[in-house]
Each structure stands twice: as C-alpha cells, then as structure tokens.
Write an enzyme that holds these catalytic residues in place. Structure first.
Site, PDB file in Angstrom:
ATOM      1  N   ALA A 255       0.848  -1.285  -0.109  1.00 42.82           N
ATOM      2  CA  ALA A 255      -0.173  -0.024   0.035  1.00 42.82           C
ATOM      3  C   ALA A 255       0.939   1.299  -0.005  1.00 42.82           C
ATOM      4  O   ALA A 255       0.367   2.392   0.264  1.00 42.82           O
ATOM      5  CB  ALA A 255      -0.927  -0.114   1.137  1.00 42.82           C
TER       6      ALA A 255
ATOM      7  N   ASP B 202      13.241   2.953   0.579  1.00 45.36           N
ATOM      8  CA  ASP B 202      12.439   2.249   1.566  1.00 45.36           C
ATOM      9  C   ASP B 202      13.313   1.565   2.711  1.00 45.36           C
ATOM     10  O   ASP B 202      13.376   1.577   3.805  1.00 45.36           O
ATOM     11  CB  ASP B 202      11.585   1.179   0.893  1.00 45.36           C
ATOM     12  CG  ASP B 202      10.351   1.610   0.245  1.00 45.36           C
ATOM     13  OD1 ASP B 202      10.392   2.761  -0.344  1.00 45.36           O
ATOM     14  OD2 ASP B 202       9.485   0.862   0.141  1.00 45.36           O
TER      15      ASP B 202
ATOM     16  N   LEU C 278       3.482   1.992   1.943  1.00 43.37           N
ATOM     17  CA  LEU C 278       3.929   2.084   3.393  1.00 43.37           C
ATOM     18  C   LEU C 278       5.062   1.202   3.805  1.00 43.37           C
ATOM     19  O   LEU C 278       5.544   1.087   4.859  1.00 43.37           O
ATOM     20  CB  LEU C 278       2.560   1.822   4.414  1.00 43.37           C
ATOM     21  CG  LEU C 278       1.525   2.644   4.441  1.00 43.37           C
ATOM     22  CD1 LEU C 278       0.513   2.285   5.449  1.00 43.37           C
ATOM     23  CD2 LEU C 278       1.865   4.179   4.089  1.00 43.37           C
ATOM     24  N   GLY C 279       5.789   0.676   2.810  1.00 44.46           N
ATOM     25  CA  GLY C 279       6.901  -0.025   3.195  1.00 44.46           C
ATOM     26  C   GLY C 279       6.946  -1.324   3.652  1.00 44.46           C
ATOM     27  O   GLY C 279       7.813  -1.857   4.440  1.00 44.46           O
ATOM     28  N   SER C 280       5.683  -2.111   3.824  1.00 45.25           N
ATOM     29  CA  SER C 280       5.601  -3.310   4.348  1.00 45.25           C
ATOM     30  C   SER C 280       6.622  -4.478   3.938  1.00 45.25           C
ATOM     31  O   SER C 280       7.376  -5.096   4.944  1.00 45.25           O
ATOM     32  CB  SER C 280       4.338  -4.048   3.873  1.00 45.25           C
ATOM     33  OG  SER C 280       4.146  -4.243   2.783  1.00 45.25           O
TER      34      SER C 280
END
Ligand code: PMV
Length: 327
Positions: free
Chosen positions: A114, A163, A116-118
């Site tokens: 999304a 990231d 958010l850097g998961s």
C-alpha cells in the site's frame, strides 16, 4: 531465538523520480513489522505470517528448490515468500552459512503493498533477526544494503534504496542514488488514508519510464519533482509545516501528471485539503494504496472517515528508531 522489528514509511517527497537519480525524502512511521527467528537444525525454512490483510499462513521450504508446501494460493505465497526467501539468502551469504535453516514468524501492522513499506520492513527485520540468531550483528549501512539487494532481486531491478534505508535507519532520510543519510526533522502531524487496495509497483514504474522516454515534458516533470524535494528538505529543516504542505500538494500534482494517481487517492487527497490539512499527496508507487496528509487537528481523520473509497485512516507518529532489536 531473536526478534527484531522495523517500521513502515511514507514518502514526504520524491517517489518515482528517485528511480532516475533525483533525491527522495521518505520518513519512517510507527507501524511495525516484527520478525521472530529460530534456527533449525534440518536446514529447512518455515515461515508463518500474520498481518492486517492476510489471514495467517504457514509455508515450509526445503533446503533449496524443493518448493513450498502450502495451503493458500500460489501467487499470494510467491509474493509474500519472495521477500522472506530473498532475505534468508542474504543472511546465508553474509554469515557464510549456506545451509542454515530457520523458523521465521512475521507479525505486521503495515498494510501490504500500500506504499507504506511493508516489504522493506519485513526484509530488514528478518535479516537483522536471522543474522543475530547466528551471532552476527550488522551495522546500519550493511543491513540496509543487504535489504536493498533483496528488494532489487525480488522486484527485478525496480527498486531504489529509499524504503530499505529509511526503515533501517528510522526518522526522515534523504536518498539520492547510492547516497543515503538521515535528516533532522521535527515530529510531523502525519495522517494516513488507505483505500484498501494496492498498486502494481513494477507496472507503475514502467509506465513512468515509458512516458519519460516519449515526452520531453514528462522527463521535465520528473526533474521538477527533484526540485520540489530539494525545497522540501529546507522546509523540513525549518519545521515549516505550511511550506511542507504546499510542496506535498505540488508533488502530488506532478505524480498525477505522470499517471500514477487514482480516483480513490485523488478523492482522499482532496478530502484532506478541504478539511484544512497543510497538504496531502499519494505515497509510494500509487495506483491505489495510501495518501499522507499533514494535519495537527482531528479534521483530516474525520473527513477521511466519511470519504467514499477510504477504508482506513490513522495518525502515524514519525518513528525515530528504525530497526529495533527486541530479543
Ligand atoms: O510503493 P512503494 O512503497 O514500494 O514505493 C515505491 C517507490 C518507487 O519510487 C515508485 C519505486 C522505488 O523503489 O523507489
């Protein structure tokens, strides 16, 4: 047993343009992925994952190519496992233990894919915990570099260092090509809006590349994003929220011109602006996923709750600490 966590991130400025050597400023947020690692004596890799968007699943790999043994869809497993498998390959290389196996347990509060850097958070926490499990503690630069190599391989070359460096080092950072460093930054009133979806990073990056090759003005747009980032750095150093917001709005407009926004993202951006946020923009690859707004009041969160297309909204404190060694 060892456990490490790493934060998610938002881009204050510069996604996409960073792929072409412009600077970017991502900043780590207090939503974390936690990874627990236990060494196994049989050389196998077993991964159990739980997060917001996936029901828990478990995958077990043999020493190398005997394939996963799972009960969920192949593509889901391939996406989630590619990163963990790549991270463990880096651990095997850096520790000089090519046959070592692990049980890896992942718990994440960061929505998948999304913006958010998961994946970066999981990769960084996994490499950190697994190397420590073997008695090796990596320095920040080495850990970020190993995590970058993992993403670069899994994403077939479509990855910048932004990231992985950001979630390793924490705080706000500046990334330009190979040069990565932390920036001084005040705690920012960040509000996130999430449309429940996810963009296809590879396709979106390829789309921008094609536009940039076809039109001089698209190449200029990418360069203009670089200029916005440089202005944004001074606004960040001055803690000037009004200027930061104005520049975030400008950055969103340029990303939109490059075709990486989406109706849901634009709706959330406008809801935040109408609610009085200093500024708002999409974060990450785009196409769906998240926006980030600057608003010290409750107004943006309230407005986003009532915005069709916004599935979730939350405030996210800047995470001053990147990777955390929990046990
Ligand atoms: O969607 P995310 O968080 O993976 O961010 C992608 C950012 C890009 O600049 C589009 C690609 C990259 O690796 O820098």
């Amino acid at each position: 047993m060892t456990r490490s966590s790493a934060p998610g991130k938002v881009y204050l400025f510069g996604e996409h343009a960073v792929v072409y050597g412009e600077p970017a400023v991502p900043c780590a947020i207090e939503r974390r992925a936690r990874v627990r690692v236990d060494q196994r004596s049989d050389g196998r890799l077993r991964v159990h994952a739980e997060d917001l968007t996936l029901d828990g699943f478990t995958v077990e790999y043999g020493r190398r190519d005997d394939g996963p043994d799972v009960n969920v869809s192949e593509s889901l497993v391939a996406a989630a496992m590619g990163y963990v498998d790549g991270a463990i390959e880096q651990v095997r290389a850096v520790t000089g233990e090519p046959d070592v196996g692990f049980d890896v347990t992942i718990e994440s509060d960061i929505p998948l894919g999304a913006g958010l850097g998961s994946s970066a958070a999981v990769v960084v926490a996994a490499i950190d915990a697994a190397t420590r499990e073997l008695g090796v503690t990596l320095e920040t630069a080495e850990l970020a570099d190993r995590a970058f190599r993992t993403e670069y391989e899994v994403q077939e070359g479509q990855a910048s260092r932004a990231d992985t460096f950001c979630v390793t080092a924490g705080g706000a950072v500046r990334v330009e090509g190979e040069a990565c460093r932390r920036l001084e930054a005040p705690d920012l009133p960040l509000v996130i809006g999430f449309d429940g979806g996810a963009g296809e990073t590879g396709q979106l990056v390829a789309g921008v590349r094609a536009l940039r090759e076809e039109y001089g003005f698209a190449a200029d747009t990418v360069e203009a994003i670089g200029d916005v980032v440089r202005e944004g750095e001074s606004a960040l150093a001055d803690g000037d929220l009004e200027e930061l917001g104005r520049l975030m709005n400008f950055n969103h407009g340029l990303l939109s011109a490059l075709g990486v926004s989406a109706r849901s993202l634009d709706d959330m951006v406008w809801a935040a602006r109408d609610a009085g946020a200093y500024g708002a923009k999409l974060t990450g690859a785009g196409g769906g996923g998240c926006i980030v707004a600057l608003d010290p009041t409750e107004a943006t969160e309230t407005a986003l709750k009532y915005t069709p297309g916004c599935e979730e909204t939350f405030r996210a404190a800047l995470a001053d600490e990147g990777v955390k060694r929990l046990e």
